[in-house]
Design a protein around this motif. Structure first.
Motif, short mmCIF file in Angstrom:
data_model
loop_
_atom_site.label_atom_id
_atom_site.label_comp_id
_atom_site.label_asym_id
_atom_site.label_seq_id
_atom_site.Cartn_x
_atom_site.Cartn_y
_atom_site.Cartn_z
N ARG A 90 -9.94 6.39 -2.13
CA ARG A 90 -9.71 5.87 -0.77
C ARG A 90 -10.98 5.25 -0.22
O ARG A 90 -10.95 4.18 0.40
CB ARG A 90 -9.21 6.97 0.16
N ASP B 54 -4.52 10.24 -3.41
CA ASP B 54 -4.88 11.66 -3.28
C ASP B 54 -6.34 11.91 -3.65
O ASP B 54 -6.83 13.04 -3.51
CB ASP B 54 -3.94 12.54 -4.11
N VAL C 272 -3.34 4.76 0.62
CA VAL C 272 -2.68 6.00 0.18
C VAL C 272 -3.18 6.35 -1.21
O VAL C 272 -2.92 5.63 -2.18
CB VAL C 272 -1.15 5.84 0.17
N LEU D 276 -1.26 1.60 -2.52
CA LEU D 276 -0.45 2.78 -2.82
C LEU D 276 -0.71 3.32 -4.23
O LEU D 276 -0.49 2.61 -5.22
CB LEU D 276 1.03 2.41 -2.65
N GLU E 281 -5.01 6.40 6.73
CA GLU E 281 -5.13 6.80 5.33
C GLU E 281 -4.27 8.04 5.09
O GLU E 281 -4.07 8.85 6.00
CB GLU E 281 -6.58 7.10 4.96
N ALA E 282 -3.78 8.19 3.87
CA ALA E 282 -2.98 9.37 3.51
C ALA E 282 -3.34 9.80 2.11
O ALA E 282 -3.74 8.98 1.27
CB ALA E 282 -1.49 9.04 3.60
N ASP E 283 -3.20 11.13 1.85
CA ASP E 283 -3.52 11.65 0.51
C ASP E 283 -2.29 12.20 -0.20
O ASP E 283 -2.42 12.85 -1.23
CB ASP E 283 -4.61 12.71 0.60
N ALA F 12 2.21 9.46 3.63
CA ALA F 12 2.21 8.00 3.48
C ALA F 12 3.44 7.39 4.14
O ALA F 12 3.35 6.40 4.88
CB ALA F 12 2.16 7.62 2.00
#
Length: 250
Positions: free
Chosen positions: A15, A10, A8, A54, A33-35, A40
């Motif tokens: 990442r 942005d 996680v 994180l 994966e998260a931005d 997340a």
């Protein structure tokens, strides 16, 4: 066994950097994966990862609030450019706190710290399951045949057992009752949990938690006093059964 990871951050480059480092380790798998913080949290609930890398400052929920909102608690490694949140992170029991830019060695240190904690949890969980399974094999109740009826005695009520010829005599507390059962001492000993009961003599078995006093003899034997006031003899041969108590006396 592969452990799943959620990344996680942005920043796409951040990442990508974590993704690259993880791909160098065969025992880790990237689940998602998260931005941003909202995604997340959603992906964490969906994939239930073992480890989350994180970021803190990002759109939506920040990393601290994501951590607080997790229903299950994976190992969380914060990866951030801000040192200000380190105290909060460790108060939440974060596994580690990496300040960007971090070295490969520092990343691996955090990664294997998380790995070790997960393995410890699995080991403890397996040991607990094994203990429960082992305890299932020990009897919880005794069925005693008496003229015209069967009497059920709860093992939790048994204070001590003594040999009585071809029978055993079972003594219970706090009922202060005794029952004869056609059984051998060797057989009943095998059915009782050794963490709870100890064979202290060829003719007696005692609940350890009922012992309130030991009076050692001069030949390696001892008198064993129970809560009820009953006095039993521990033979030298069975001294090992109460080794934890005898060790304290020595």
């Amino acid at each position: 066994m592969k452990l799943s990871c959620l990344i996680v951050d942005d920043e796409p480059l951040a990442r990508a950097g974590i993704r690259h480092l993880l791909t160098q380790q065969g025992q880790f798998n990237i689940a998602a994966e998260a931005d941003n913080g909202n995604d997340a949290l959603r992906l964490a609930e969906l994939h239930n990862p073992d480890i989350i890398f994180l970021d803190i400052e990002m759109p939506g929920l920040n990393g601290i609030n994501v951590f607080k909102s997790l229903t299950s608690k994976p190992e969380v490694i914060f990866c951030t450019a801000y040192a200000d949140y380190a105290v909060n992170a460790f108060e939440l029991s974060a596994t580690d706190y990496l300040l960007k830019p971090f070295t490969t060695e520092r990343f691996q240190q955090a990664l294997f710290k998380a790995y070790g904690k997960i393995m410890d949890k699995l080991t403890n969980a397996t040991a607990a399951i094994d203990q429960v399974a082992a305890n299932v094999n020990f009897i919880q109740r005794l069925t005693i045949r008496e003229p015209g009826r069967l009497r059920i005695v709860d093992v939790n009520d048994i204070s001590w057992i003594e040999s009585a010829g071809n029978y055993i005599e079972i003594h219970t507390q706090p009922q202060q009752k005794s029952y004869l059962m056609r059984e051998t001492m060797a057989n009943i000993e095998q059915k009782l949990d050794p963490a709870v009961f100890a064979r202290i003599h060829r003719s007696s078995i005692v609940r350890k938690s009922d012992i309130i006093e030991l009076r050692p003899g001069d030949k390696g034997d001892a008198d064993v006093i129970l809560k009820s006031g009953q006095q039993l003899v521990m033979s030298r041969r069975h001294r090992h059964a109460l080794a934890e108590f005898m060790g304290q006396l020595n």
